[in-house]
Design a protein around this motif. Structure first.
Motif, short mmCIF file in Angstrom:
data_model
loop_
_atom_site.label_atom_id
_atom_site.label_comp_id
_atom_site.label_asym_id
_atom_site.label_seq_id
_atom_site.Cartn_x
_atom_site.Cartn_y
_atom_site.Cartn_z
N LEU A 44 0.80 -1.19 -0.13
CA LEU A 44 0.13 -0.19 0.17
C LEU A 44 0.99 1.26 -0.06
O LEU A 44 2.13 1.24 0.56
CB LEU A 44 -0.95 0.22 1.32
CG LEU A 44 -2.35 -0.59 1.21
CD1 LEU A 44 -2.08 -2.32 0.83
CD2 LEU A 44 -3.16 -0.42 2.51
N GLY A 45 0.40 2.18 -0.74
CA GLY A 45 1.03 3.32 -0.67
C GLY A 45 0.13 4.67 -1.03
O GLY A 45 -1.06 4.38 -1.66
N CYS A 46 0.43 5.94 -1.13
CA CYS A 46 -0.14 6.91 -1.58
C CYS A 46 0.75 7.83 -2.35
O CYS A 46 1.92 8.21 -1.70
CB CYS A 46 -0.92 7.82 -0.37
SG CYS A 46 -2.23 6.91 0.45
N GLY A 47 0.29 8.29 -3.59
CA GLY A 47 1.30 9.27 -4.46
C GLY A 47 2.31 8.57 -4.64
O GLY A 47 2.54 7.62 -5.19
N SER A 48 3.53 9.32 -4.11
CA SER A 48 4.75 8.69 -4.65
C SER A 48 5.10 7.05 -4.06
O SER A 48 5.57 6.53 -4.48
CB SER A 48 5.91 9.54 -3.92
OG SER A 48 6.22 10.90 -4.74
N SER A 49 4.61 6.90 -2.81
CA SER A 49 4.76 5.78 -2.31
C SER A 49 3.93 4.59 -2.91
O SER A 49 4.24 3.43 -2.90
CB SER A 49 4.50 5.79 -0.88
OG SER A 49 3.14 6.16 -0.37
N PHE A 50 2.90 5.00 -3.63
CA PHE A 50 2.03 4.10 -4.36
C PHE A 50 2.93 3.73 -5.74
O PHE A 50 2.93 2.76 -5.95
CB PHE A 50 0.66 4.51 -4.80
CG PHE A 50 -0.18 3.79 -5.38
CD1 PHE A 50 -0.17 2.38 -5.18
CD2 PHE A 50 -0.34 4.20 -6.85
CE1 PHE A 50 -0.90 1.51 -6.26
CE2 PHE A 50 -1.15 3.38 -7.77
CZ PHE A 50 -1.44 1.79 -7.60
N MET A 51 3.52 4.61 -6.05
CA MET A 51 4.50 4.23 -7.36
C MET A 51 5.42 3.37 -7.05
O MET A 51 5.53 2.41 -7.62
CB MET A 51 4.88 5.60 -7.89
CG MET A 51 3.70 6.66 -8.48
SD MET A 51 4.66 8.10 -9.16
CE MET A 51 2.97 9.01 -9.25
N LEU A 52 6.06 3.37 -5.92
CA LEU A 52 7.04 2.62 -5.35
C LEU A 52 6.41 1.15 -5.01
O LEU A 52 7.01 0.13 -5.30
CB LEU A 52 7.74 3.27 -4.20
CG LEU A 52 8.64 4.55 -4.35
CD1 LEU A 52 9.11 5.10 -3.09
CD2 LEU A 52 9.54 4.40 -5.54
N ALA A 53 5.20 1.47 -4.67
CA ALA A 53 4.36 -0.07 -4.38
C ALA A 53 4.34 -0.87 -5.33
O ALA A 53 4.28 -2.02 -5.36
CB ALA A 53 3.20 0.41 -3.58
N LYS A 54 4.05 -0.30 -6.65
CA LYS A 54 3.94 -1.00 -7.87
C LYS A 54 5.22 -1.51 -8.17
O LYS A 54 5.09 -2.87 -8.69
CB LYS A 54 3.67 0.15 -9.18
CG LYS A 54 2.33 0.74 -8.85
CD LYS A 54 2.07 1.67 -10.19
CE LYS A 54 0.66 2.39 -10.02
NZ LYS A 54 0.64 3.65 -11.16
N SER A 55 6.34 -0.84 -7.83
CA SER A 55 7.80 -1.83 -8.34
C SER A 55 7.93 -2.64 -7.35
O SER A 55 8.38 -4.04 -7.54
CB SER A 55 8.91 -0.64 -8.06
OG SER A 55 9.10 -0.05 -9.22
N ALA A 56 7.64 -2.58 -5.93
CA ALA A 56 7.49 -3.48 -4.98
C ALA A 56 6.86 -4.93 -5.43
O ALA A 56 7.33 -6.06 -5.25
CB ALA A 56 7.29 -3.13 -3.73
N ALA A 57 5.35 -4.51 -5.76
CA ALA A 57 4.68 -5.91 -5.97
C ALA A 57 5.12 -6.25 -7.10
O ALA A 57 4.83 -7.58 -7.33
CB ALA A 57 3.22 -5.22 -6.18
N THR A 58 5.48 -5.77 -8.28
CA THR A 58 6.01 -6.16 -9.62
C THR A 58 7.12 -7.24 -8.98
O THR A 58 7.31 -8.18 -9.57
CB THR A 58 6.40 -5.32 -10.52
OG1 THR A 58 5.30 -4.54 -10.78
CG2 THR A 58 6.96 -5.88 -11.75
N LEU A 59 7.96 -6.74 -8.27
CA LEU A 59 9.17 -7.69 -8.03
C LEU A 59 8.73 -8.85 -7.18
O LEU A 59 9.18 -10.09 -7.44
CB LEU A 59 10.17 -6.71 -7.37
CG LEU A 59 11.44 -7.42 -6.60
CD1 LEU A 59 12.37 -8.06 -7.81
CD2 LEU A 59 12.44 -6.64 -5.74
N LEU A 60 7.98 -8.72 -6.33
CA LEU A 60 7.58 -9.77 -5.38
C LEU A 60 6.80 -10.54 -6.13
O LEU A 60 6.93 -11.93 -5.85
CB LEU A 60 6.75 -9.26 -4.30
CG LEU A 60 7.46 -8.57 -3.12
CD1 LEU A 60 6.58 -7.83 -2.23
CD2 LEU A 60 8.36 -9.61 -2.35
N ALA A 61 5.92 -10.27 -7.04
CA ALA A 61 4.94 -11.31 -7.91
C ALA A 61 5.83 -11.96 -8.92
O ALA A 61 5.42 -13.20 -9.29
CB ALA A 61 3.98 -10.28 -8.79
#
Length: 345
Positions: A44-61
């Motif tokens: 989970l994130g908001c704004g900038s941290s949501f963009m980083l969440a996309k990277s984290a989720a892509t990597l984990l998946a």
């Protein structure tokens, strides 16, 4: 010197501290993943941290037998019934500079009350509203950005998410690549700042960032840096997907940063040539020493084997170019109009 510039310049020191911190917390991380053996994540994130969440989720998946989703905290609190099954059975990771953003706190409280998921927070302030609700807290208070636009903070949030993923998957190669990128960051930044100064002085009025895979999320944050710091439109697209519509507005006033992943040259090269044919000012970033496509500038990333870790160095290119463009335009990067450090609803 503007505060935003000072925080960008401090990033290499902050990265060294973040890497040391993860080494010291290794036992806590081992204990957490031994206790919580889920192979599913909600980031989970908001704004900038949501963009980083996309990277984290892509990597984990991308890791064996693992599912991961990135969820905007605001979307969750408005549509929690929709997100229930996505989150159920997950380890929840929360990325936040302040740990006080209303959507993040409300979302976590709801998740804890209804689903009981274990939660990990990565924040930049020791005293915040997320830590009492989490099972593991990673507090990087040396990375807190006092300027409104996040620079040092997002680089370290991204770095921390990579190290957390590396620990979860026992992926030593990823961890070592993160350490290498952090160690190389000071020399990298010094080497390329003069080039970025020249790019910032050119005649362009909007920016596009093209990147794929686990770096695409932090690349989106790089595009946001142009919007927030230079107050110019910044957009991000997946590399080949850029052809499917958005490229039609590319022209001589477009700055395009193209992150070229290793191992494939033909399709990526054609994309670069297509963008250049439209007159765009192109900066390529790759592991190649030569400027293979005759771009306006070329940045080389070396000695970092895992592509995900390239984002640690790449984000500097976007942040510093945005800062230098803001200064060239006579703007104040520390005072973007209509933007707050964090949102309280």
């Amino acid at each position: 010197m503007y505060l935003t510039e000072a925080e960008i310049l401090d990033t290499p020191l902050a990265l060294a501290s973040t890497c040391d911190y993860f080494k010291k917390r290794d036992g806590d991380l081992t204990e957490f993943f031994a206790k919580h053996t889920q192979r599913k994540f909600a980031v989970l994130g908001c704004g900038s941290s949501f963009m980083l969440a996309k990277s984290a989720a892509t990597l984990l998946a991308s890791m064996p037998d693992t599912a991961a989703s990135a969820i905007p905290a605001g979307d969750y609190i408005l549509n929690y019934d929709f997100w229930q099954e996505t989150v159920r059975g997950s380890i929840v990771i929360l990325l936040s500079r302040s740990g006080k953003t209303s959507e993040m706190v409300w979302a976590l409280k709801h998740i804890k009350e209804t689903l009981g998921c274990p939660a990990v927070s990565i924040t930049m302030q020791a005293e915040n509203d997320l830590t009492p609700l989490c099972d593991l807290n990673l507090v990087l208070d040396w990375c807190y950005d006092n300027s409104v636009c996040q620079t040092r903070t997002v680089t370290n949030l991204y770095t921390a998410s990579l190290l957390l993923a590396a620990k979860y998957a026992s992926r030593d190669s990823l961890r070592e690549s993160v350490y290498a990128a952090a160690e190389n960051s000071s020399a990298f930044n010094l080497r390329y700042r003069p080039m970025l100064q020249e790019i910032a002085a050119m005649d362009w009025d909007h920016a596009v960032v093209l990147a794929d895979g686990p770096v695409s999320g932090i690349a989106e944050e790089g595009a946001l840096a142009f919007t927030e710091i230079a107050m110019l439109p910044g957009r991000c697209f997946h590399l080949l997907d850029y052809r499917h519509g958005p490229i039609v507005v590319s022209g001589s006033k477009t700055l395009t940063l193209v992150l070229l992943r290793p191992g494939e040259g033909e399709l990526q090269g054609k994309m670069v040539r297509d963008v250049m044919a439209r007159g765009s000012i192109v900066v390529t970033i790759s592991d190649q020493a030569e400027n293979l496509y005759g771009a306006a500038a070329h940045v080389q990333i070396t000695d970092v084997d895992d592509f995900a870790a390239w984002g640690i160095l790449f984000i500097y290119v976007a942040q510093m170019t945005a800062l230098l463009k803001a200064l060239a335009l006579g703007g104040n990067p520390d005072q973007p109009k209509g933007l707050d450090a964090y949102i309280s609803l």
